[in-house]
Design an enzyme around this catalytic site. Structure first.
Site, short mmCIF file in Angstrom:
data_model
loop_
_atom_site.label_atom_id
_atom_site.label_comp_id
_atom_site.label_asym_id
_atom_site.label_seq_id
_atom_site.Cartn_x
_atom_site.Cartn_y
_atom_site.Cartn_z
CG HIS A 175 -2.36 -0.72 0.98
ND1 HIS A 175 -2.20 -2.03 0.67
CD2 HIS A 175 -3.67 -0.42 1.19
CE1 HIS A 175 -3.64 -2.49 0.45
NE2 HIS A 175 -4.41 -1.29 0.71
CG HIS A 232 2.61 -3.57 6.26
ND1 HIS A 232 3.28 -4.57 5.44
CD2 HIS A 232 1.57 -3.38 5.54
CE1 HIS A 232 2.83 -4.70 4.51
NE2 HIS A 232 1.53 -3.96 4.43
#
Length: 301
Positions: A175, A232
């Site tokens: 992303h 993450h």
């Protein structure tokens, strides 16, 4: 870089065949490369499983909950980092009545930035195989698994599918790289169009700089959301962001001059123009000399 008249004569494409001349005088090499990258990216997403790094079931770094609803889903990331920048670029070029060549150079550079960044990201993701912060929630290790012992994917009771396999694709953040490849490119484009880094024409105008910073703030918020969703950690996000921005700058500079150039708002000449006899690229040191000769950002005739 801008082009100037050269004393060299002769048409360098005169002795070429039709196919070679087409390859030399159009953006065909870029389109072919883009299609190869796109096909490779799709193949990786569909058919490549990541390396499964071993883990501890009592590792707190991978014990975060699995977010069923992401703050920025994959479709939303495409909207924010691809379609919105593309729409802004089309609107700007249309309003300013840009040339056909500028339209092509702009959108081609954006597309290459996003696809190349995603291609590199997914290669690294699958090769590294780093567990995500929510791996244990995805894996659901069997109850008899011992703590403080390195285990493999074999202890997982969750069905083998995308959710489980994606648990080993933490580094770097896709992303983040995607958002900076798209929104970062938009920021670079606006900086060139508004001459933000040209001291005499726009470098002292804070409002122009803030306009160019807006896409970067959006990209940063998308990257931060990956930490908030426990997909993450900060390390994944920072590396992914740096990767996306680096590729965006590389793709931008392939078709546009440096941001301090007096002509940074126009792309390099079309390949067909560069292939004409009597034209050659200006070197960086010559362009720097021209900036000193034209300090107010005036165009060379």
């Amino acid at each position: 870089m801008p082009s100037v008249r050269s004393a060299n004569g002769g048409d360098p494409t005169a002795s070429m065949g039709p196919l070679a001349r087409f390859w030399r005088t159009t953006h065909a090499p870029d389109y072919v490369g883009f299609l190869i990258l796109l096909a490779g990216w799709i193949m990786i997403m569909l058919f490549v499983n990541p390396f499964h790094r071993m883990f501890f079931i009592n590792d707190l770094r991978i014990s975060y909950p699995y977010a069923e609803h992401e703050r920025v889903s994959v479709p939303l990331n495409f909207l924010y980092a691809l379609f919105i920048p593309l729409g802004a670029l089309i609107a700007y070029n249309t309003v300013t009545r840009a040339s056909t060549h500028k339209h092509e150079a702009t959108y081609l550079s954006l597309a290459i930035s996003i696809v190349l960044s995603s291609f590199i990201t997914d290669i690294v993701k699958n090769a590294v195989g780093r567990p995500r912060p929510d791996l244990l929630a995805r894996c659901q290790p069997s109850a008899d698994t011992k703590p403080n012992v390195l285990v493999t994917m074999a202890v997982c009771t969750a069905p083998d599918g995308h959710t489980l396999q994606d648990g080993w694709r933490s580094f770097p953040s896709g992303h983040s790289s995607f958002s900076f490849a798209g929104l970062g490119f938009l920021s670079l484009f606006l900086a060139g169009q508004l001459h933000v880094f040209n001291y005499y024409t726009g470098g002292r105008d804070l409002s122009r700089a803030l306009i160019c910073l807006s896409p970067l703030i959006g990209a940063a918020l998308i990257a931060i959301s990956r930490c908030e969703d426990y997909r993450h950690d900060v390390y994944d996000v920072c590396v992914g962001s740096a990767l996306g921005m680096t590729v965006a700058y590389w793709s931008y500079r392939r078709h546009f001059p440096k941001l301090t150039s007096p002509t940074c708002d126009e792309p390099h000449p079309h390949p067909a123009a560069e292939a004409q006899p009597g034209w050659q690229r200006v070197r960086d040191e010559e362009e720097q000399g021209s900036e000193l000769a034209f300090p107010l950002g005036t165009r060379r005739s």
